[in-house]
Structure formats: structure tokens, C-alpha cells
Write a protein that holds these residues in place. Structure first.
Motif, PDB file in Angstrom:
ATOM      1  N   LEU A  46       1.106  -4.980  12.454  1.00  0.00           N
ATOM      2  CA  LEU A  46       0.924  -4.319  11.451  1.00  0.00           C
ATOM      3  C   LEU A  46       2.384  -3.187  11.305  1.00  0.00           C
ATOM      4  O   LEU A  46       2.468  -2.899  10.162  1.00  0.00           O
ATOM      5  CB  LEU A  46      -0.227  -2.933  11.579  1.00  0.00           C
ATOM      6  N   LYS A  87      15.944  -7.060   5.319  1.00  0.00           N
ATOM      7  CA  LYS A  87      16.634  -7.510   6.505  1.00  0.00           C
ATOM      8  C   LYS A  87      16.395  -9.154   6.784  1.00  0.00           C
ATOM      9  O   LYS A  87      15.463  -9.801   6.582  1.00  0.00           O
ATOM     10  CB  LYS A  87      15.927  -6.870   7.625  1.00  0.00           C
ATOM     11  N   HIS A  93       6.301  -4.192  11.131  1.00  0.00           N
ATOM     12  CA  HIS A  93       7.350  -5.211  11.346  1.00  0.00           C
ATOM     13  C   HIS A  93       8.784  -4.547  11.019  1.00  0.00           C
ATOM     14  O   HIS A  93       8.844  -3.658  10.033  1.00  0.00           O
ATOM     15  CB  HIS A  93       7.187  -6.443  10.339  1.00  0.00           C
ATOM     16  N   SER A  94       9.824  -4.783  11.718  1.00  0.00           N
ATOM     17  CA  SER A  94      11.022  -4.016  11.730  1.00  0.00           C
ATOM     18  C   SER A  94      11.100  -2.447  11.866  1.00  0.00           C
ATOM     19  O   SER A  94      11.466  -1.857  10.823  1.00  0.00           O
ATOM     20  CB  SER A  94      11.784  -4.770  10.527  1.00  0.00           C
ATOM     21  N   PRO A 142       0.660  -1.287   0.079  1.00  0.00           N
ATOM     22  CA  PRO A 142      -0.250  -0.138   0.076  1.00  0.00           C
ATOM     23  C   PRO A 142       0.856   1.400   0.137  1.00  0.00           C
ATOM     24  O   PRO A 142       0.426   2.386   0.044  1.00  0.00           O
ATOM     25  CB  PRO A 142      -0.811  -0.074   1.177  1.00  0.00           C
ATOM     26  N   GLN A 143       2.122   1.196   0.031  1.00  0.00           N
ATOM     27  CA  GLN A 143       2.804   2.420   0.041  1.00  0.00           C
ATOM     28  C   GLN A 143       2.820   3.293  -1.289  1.00  0.00           C
ATOM     29  O   GLN A 143       2.774   4.596  -1.093  1.00  0.00           O
ATOM     30  CB  GLN A 143       4.378   2.143   0.019  1.00  0.00           C
ATOM     31  N   LYS A 176      -1.249  -6.444   2.606  1.00  0.00           N
ATOM     32  CA  LYS A 176      -0.897  -5.280   1.774  1.00  0.00           C
ATOM     33  C   LYS A 176      -1.871  -5.008   0.782  1.00  0.00           C
ATOM     34  O   LYS A 176      -2.272  -3.827   0.541  1.00  0.00           O
ATOM     35  CB  LYS A 176       0.491  -5.536   1.207  1.00  0.00           C
ATOM     36  N   HIS A 226      13.167 -10.159   5.198  1.00  0.00           N
ATOM     37  CA  HIS A 226      11.968  -9.456   5.027  1.00  0.00           C
ATOM     38  C   HIS A 226      12.246  -7.918   5.071  1.00  0.00           C
ATOM     39  O   HIS A 226      13.150  -7.577   6.116  1.00  0.00           O
ATOM     40  CB  HIS A 226      11.049  -9.850   6.265  1.00  0.00           C
ATOM     41  N   LYS A 280       8.640  -0.937  10.353  1.00  0.00           N
ATOM     42  CA  LYS A 280       7.954  -0.474   9.114  1.00  0.00           C
ATOM     43  C   LYS A 280       6.653  -0.957   9.057  1.00  0.00           C
ATOM     44  O   LYS A 280       6.251  -1.849   9.231  1.00  0.00           O
ATOM     45  CB  LYS A 280       8.911  -1.165   7.990  1.00  0.00           C
ATOM     46  N   ARG A 281       5.848   0.170   8.971  1.00  0.00           N
ATOM     47  CA  ARG A 281       4.431  -0.583   8.515  1.00  0.00           C
ATOM     48  C   ARG A 281       3.886  -1.207   7.585  1.00  0.00           C
ATOM     49  O   ARG A 281       4.233  -0.726   6.181  1.00  0.00           O
ATOM     50  CB  ARG A 281       3.369   0.873   8.610  1.00  0.00           C
ATOM     51  N   ILE A 282       3.454  -2.295   7.899  1.00  0.00           N
ATOM     52  CA  ILE A 282       3.171  -3.267   6.607  1.00  0.00           C
ATOM     53  C   ILE A 282       1.584  -2.896   5.942  1.00  0.00           C
ATOM     54  O   ILE A 282       1.686  -2.825   4.825  1.00  0.00           O
ATOM     55  CB  ILE A 282       2.729  -4.755   6.918  1.00  0.00           C
ATOM     56  N   LEU A 340      -7.054  -7.423  10.221  1.00  0.00           N
ATOM     57  CA  LEU A 340      -5.875  -8.368   9.450  1.00  0.00           C
ATOM     58  C   LEU A 340      -5.751  -9.575  10.685  1.00  0.00           C
ATOM     59  O   LEU A 340      -5.725  -8.982  11.964  1.00  0.00           O
ATOM     60  CB  LEU A 340      -4.754  -7.528   9.611  1.00  0.00           C
TER      61      LEU A 340
END
Lengths: 335, 335
Positions: free
Chosen positions: B299, A304, B301-302, A35-36, A206, A301, B304-306, A221
Motif C-alpha cells: 500500500l 522518482k 511506495h517510496s 484517491p488523494q 487507486k 514512479h 507515499k501511500r498508494i 489489493l
């Protein structure tokens, strides 16, 4: 069933028709950026098409569209060439395109799709017709027909959904579920969705959450491992999933994880619906080759590494759901 | 069963005993940094202990150890104080420690553990014994006993594993499976593990793969949604999981995802083993409160928003496996 025209103001999801040729460029929605960002990749030739498929920039129906549109792209490019290409060479070009697409990924039934176009080219040749305009027109007409039938299937999905339903879905069904949700809203149905994350690509997180939210649907989700728990707690009363490939006996292949959802749905007596494109090319599920993707897609992921050291990952891209676990197939006819 | 002493050269996994008091510091293995770093958090007081538990820096058995060792830490701090604390105030301090730990997280049976220490303090008071040394010695003796019984359970696990086995495990069982694998190697058993990723914290990917690899075991990582597929393909012949909480009737709670693995194992007739700490405090699974964790843990991860936008996530931290799905409990007695 809805009356005709009643859903004409349904907002189309970008995932419903993610690839389109304009002139000499095939525009392919980069689903990996959603969705970015809402970004379309410009594809100029066969090599770039194969690359887009291999890198899974688009999936399922998007792949089908890329395949069909790649032929269109190749035709258009010839059309703008200064000298007309002799008919025999043109057929060779169509066959070369088909072969390259067939070899791009194993699970999706590329030969079933590309053979349609090859047949058109051969038909043209047999009947002394110029291949390029004949094939192009056929592809465009064919896609228009599919578009109409997919819109019909969107209505069929909306019909299956009842007021008060809580629906579980897995991976992403290319716009149709979101558009059906939009119809349901206009019909005044109060519904709710659970979307699985769908590791490792997070298509559920996503794509599905994104497009359901775009139409204003309620979506929650859950991790792929929470399906049994939400079913045991009575939070889901229907499952709707897509399919990447259907068999003559009703078995189908879909994104890894679909199979265990089907087993769990049966355990809890929850109706299990699948969107299919009926095909008699493959007899039964065990005849479908399952693509084993690279382990690094599990192990890394967001660039990383999740796991250190020489750990192997096993990532079958799809699994097979036997027809006995399917309550009802919501079918589209692509032929 | 192995003969005594036969496994004395088993390499201990850091996850087997992840928290230990030395003087006025409680050292807690930061499991969230594994496999990147082997780092121990220095805990100096009750508030920091509760924080470590809330932030899930350690889990399951590690939580139990943190709880017990927090009392030890509190005792040690008093011991170094210049004035001895009056007995009644000391009991109050033990009870305050117990209450704070009980309120840290819902699913783990903190009151069952803390009440043991509170009882010791009350016994000391009743018998005119000084609370601090009495409780400290009891905690240390108690932990030594548990350590011995857990090592026994490691041997029991190794006994269950046969040459040629392919075992599926979920989440992480705090060192015991890796140490059992190490015993199996010395016994010449050829075995293989499938570890589920265990979203959203990836404990399977990060902890289980890491510690199995450390002892030289063969381990393959799969997504949580591939369990049904590998079972259908006959790639797994045993399941071994841990448990966060056991009931009198044999039901147990464990990391979310355990339940659906149990259902799938039954579907395929695959024996399902669980490591338990028998308890009669809770009658049945439905009596166990399930902790619902924050949606952002799914929502993001690492960092960062998924998923973008106001999408809700539903993340029950655990699920319940009914006893009828358990082939055999491999038990430890903590009392």
C-alpha cells in the motif's frame, strides 16, 4: 434480474460518469489524482481535450465521454458566438474535431465514435437542417441512452454475482463494478473482491479499491504477480474485467495484464466475465493496434526513478484476450 | 561446458556474494538501496543480523550468507574475548544463535542451514575439540566450497543460453545470471533479457536490470502483468528464475509471481529453467510455509501511500511452482 426502480438509491461512483459539459466548459474527472483528491479538470477547447486524453487523465469510458462531449463543447461555443457559422464551415469544424480526436491515442476506437457525430452533421447538411442544434441534441440524446444502458449493465453485473462470491478484477471498470457491489449489498449478498494493482498506473490500487470502499464493499489489493497464487489457493471463484475495445468475433482488448489473468482463469476453471460494448468494426483481436507507451512510465514512479542507467522498458498499454477464454460477455449496446 | 579458467576474467556482481565477515564486523550489502547506492551495512551482533534479515535488506542467497556469517561473527567475537568460553557454554551460544536466526522469517529454510553449524559444534564437543576454531574453520571451508560450486553453476547457466536467446527472468538470482550473461558475451552470443519489475519491492527493476546493465547485457524491463503479452507476441524463448527453497520432488518456492510465469511458459511451450539448491528436507511444495508479509508493503511506495482508506492488501511473499512445470533444474549442491 432486478425489478425496475429497485436500485434507484444506488450511490453513483464518480468514475461512472467522469466527464460532463456545462455551458462552455467540459469538466473531466482527473482520475490520476484519485484517491488523494476528487478534482475535475476544466477543458475549454479541442486542444485541451486532446491533451487530457494523451496525458491519460481519464481512460476507457471516460475517454469516450470526453470525445462526445468535446463535440458538444465545440457546438456550445459556436452557439454563443455572435454570428452564426455557415453550415459548410460548421461541417468542416466537426470534421476537424473528429480528426484531432482520432489522432490522440491509437488503441481506443476514436474513429468509430467520432464518425457517428460526423454522420449526424452530414445528415443535417443533406436535409437542410442547421448543424449545431441537430448535432447537439443528437449527442445529448445519445449519451442519455448510453447512461440508461450502462445502468442496465450494472444490474446485469449484480445478477452474475452470487452470494459468497470472491471476485477478481483488473484495472478499473469505470464505476460499474462498485455500483453492482452496492446493489449486491442491498440484496444481502456477502461478496469479496480482489483488485490487482495494475502497474504501472496502479488503477486497481487507486481507483478500484477506492470506489469499492466508497460503497462499503470488501476489497483486498494484490500485486499483479499474485494472481496465479490466489487462484491456486482457491481464493477467487470469478473474474470480471472491462474492455477497451471489442471485436466481431468476441476477442477484446483491455489493460495490459488482462490476457494473462484470462489464461490463469482457464487453467483453474474460474469463470471469466468481460464487460463489452459489442462492435463489428474490428473482426478479430489481432486487428487491434496495441499502443506502446513510453518506457519512462515504468521507470519513474511518484517522480522518482526506480531504475538507474540506460535501461529500456517495454510497456504495451493493452493486451488482447481471445474469445475462447471468455466465459460470458456482459454486453452493452452503444449503437 | 566451458573449459576451466576460461571465465576467470568475469566481473563479479556485488549481488553474487553480498555478505562477508571481516574481523568483528559482518558487512551486508543493503540491496534495498540499489541502484541508487552501493552501500554495506555493518552488523556487529546477532540482534543486528536478525534485524537485517527481517527488514529484507538482503534476500535469498544473501540471507544464507548472513546466517552462516553470523555464526562466524559470534565465533570471532569470542576469539577476541580475554577469557576463553567453556565448551558447554559455547555450544549453548551456537544453539542460541541458531534459534534466533530460525525465528527471523518463515519461508527461508533457516533450520536446514543453522543445524549444519549446530552439528559441527556438537561434533567438536563429542571429539574433545575446541568448538570455536573447529566451527569457524568449517564455516569458512564450507562457504569456499559453495562459492566454487556457484561459479560452476554460473557456467552451467551460460551453457543453457544459446546465441539469439531472449530470456525472461523474475525477481533476482543474486549475481549468477549477470555473470552468466558476461560469459555469453565473451562467447560471442547475442542475447537479450526481459526482467519483470517484481512488485512490491521491484527487485527485477532495481537489482536485475542494474546488474545486467553493469556487465553490458541488453535488458528490457516489463511490468509483472506484461508477461503473458510478451510471450504471446513471441518475444521470449526461455525463462530462467531462481528459487528460495527446493523440495525432494522438484517443486520449489520462489518470489511471488514465479508460479504464474511458469503456467504461462507452459501455455506457450517456452522452456522454464530454475536455479536450485537440491534438498530432501521438504518432500513437496505444499509442505513449504508461505510467508504472508504486511499489507503496507503493497500500500505504501517510496514512503507515499498508494491507496487511501482502510483497504486491505494481501501479500504472500512467495509462491510454489510444481515440478511438472519445470523444464530443467540447474542445480547446485550445498551439502
Amino acid at each position: 434480474m432486478m425489478k425496475k426502480g429497485e436500485h434507484t438509491n444506488i450511490k453513483e461512483s464518480p468514475l461512472f460518469w467522469p466527464a460532463n459539459v456545462k455551458g462552455n466548459v467540459l469538466w473531466v474527472l482527473d482520475e490520476t489524482l484519485i484517491p488523494q483528491r476528487l478534482h475535475y479538470i476544466k477543458v475549454h477547447n479541442l486542444r485541451e481535450s486532446v491533451n487530457v486524453i494523451r496525458r491519460m487523465k481519464t481512460r476507457a469510458f471516460g475517454q469516450f465521454l470526453v470525445v462526445m462531449n468535446t463535440f458538444l463543447l465545440e457546438m456550445n461555443k459556436v452557439g454563443t458566438a455572435q454570428c452564426a457559422i455557415p453550415t459548410a464551415r460548421m461541417l468542416k469544424r466537426v470534421k476537424k474535431t473528429a480528426a484531432a480526436l482520432n489522432n490522440s491515442r491509437p488503441t481506443f476506437p476514436f474513429p468509430e465514435v467520432t464518425s457517428i457525430v460526423v454522420n449526424w452533421a452530414e445528415t443535417a447538411l443533406k436535409n437542410n437542417l442547421e448543424i449545431r442544434p441537430f448535432v447537439s441534441k443528437n449527442i445529448m440524446g445519445y449519451l442519455a441512452g448510453i447512461r440508461a444502458r450502462r445502468l442496465e449493465r450494472v444490474c446485469k453485473i449484480a445478477d452474475v454475482i452470487r452470494n459468497g462470491d470472491s471476485l477478481l478484477t483488473h484495472c478499473n471498470v469505470s464505476g460499474e463494478l462498485a455500483m453492482a457491489a452496492s446493489i449486491c449489498q442491498q440484496q444481502g449478498k456477502e461478496i469479496h473482491f480482489f483488485a490487482t494493482e495494475t502497474r504501472p498506473y496502479f488503477q486497481g490500487a487507486k481507483l478500484t479499491c477506492w470506489e469499492l470502499k466508497r460503497v462499503g464493499a470488501k476489497v483486498t489489493l494484490i500485486a499483479d504477480n499474485a494472481v496465479g497464487s490466489v487462484m491456486a489457493d482457491g481464493l477467487v471463484n470469478k473474474v470480471i474485467v472491462g474492455s477497451d475495445r471489442s471485436c466481431a468475433n468476441g476477442d477484446f482488448a483491455n489493460k495490459i495484464g488482462t490476457y494473462q489473468i484470462a489464461v490463469l482463469a482457464e487453467e483453474f476453471g474460474i469463470p471469466f466475465y468481460v464487460l463489452t460494448q459489442p462492435s463489428n468494426k474490428v473482426k478479430k483481436g489481432s486487428d487491434i493496434p496495441i499502443e506502446i507507451r513510453k518506457a519512462k512510465e515504468l521507470l519513474i514512479h511518484s517522480g522518482k526513478r526506480i531504475v538507474r542507467g540506460p535501461v529500456d522498458g517495454f510497456y504495451p498499454g493493452f493486451d488482447i484476450v481471445p474469445h475462447k477464454l471468455v466465459t460470458k460477455a456482459i454486453a452493452i449496446d452503444v449503437n
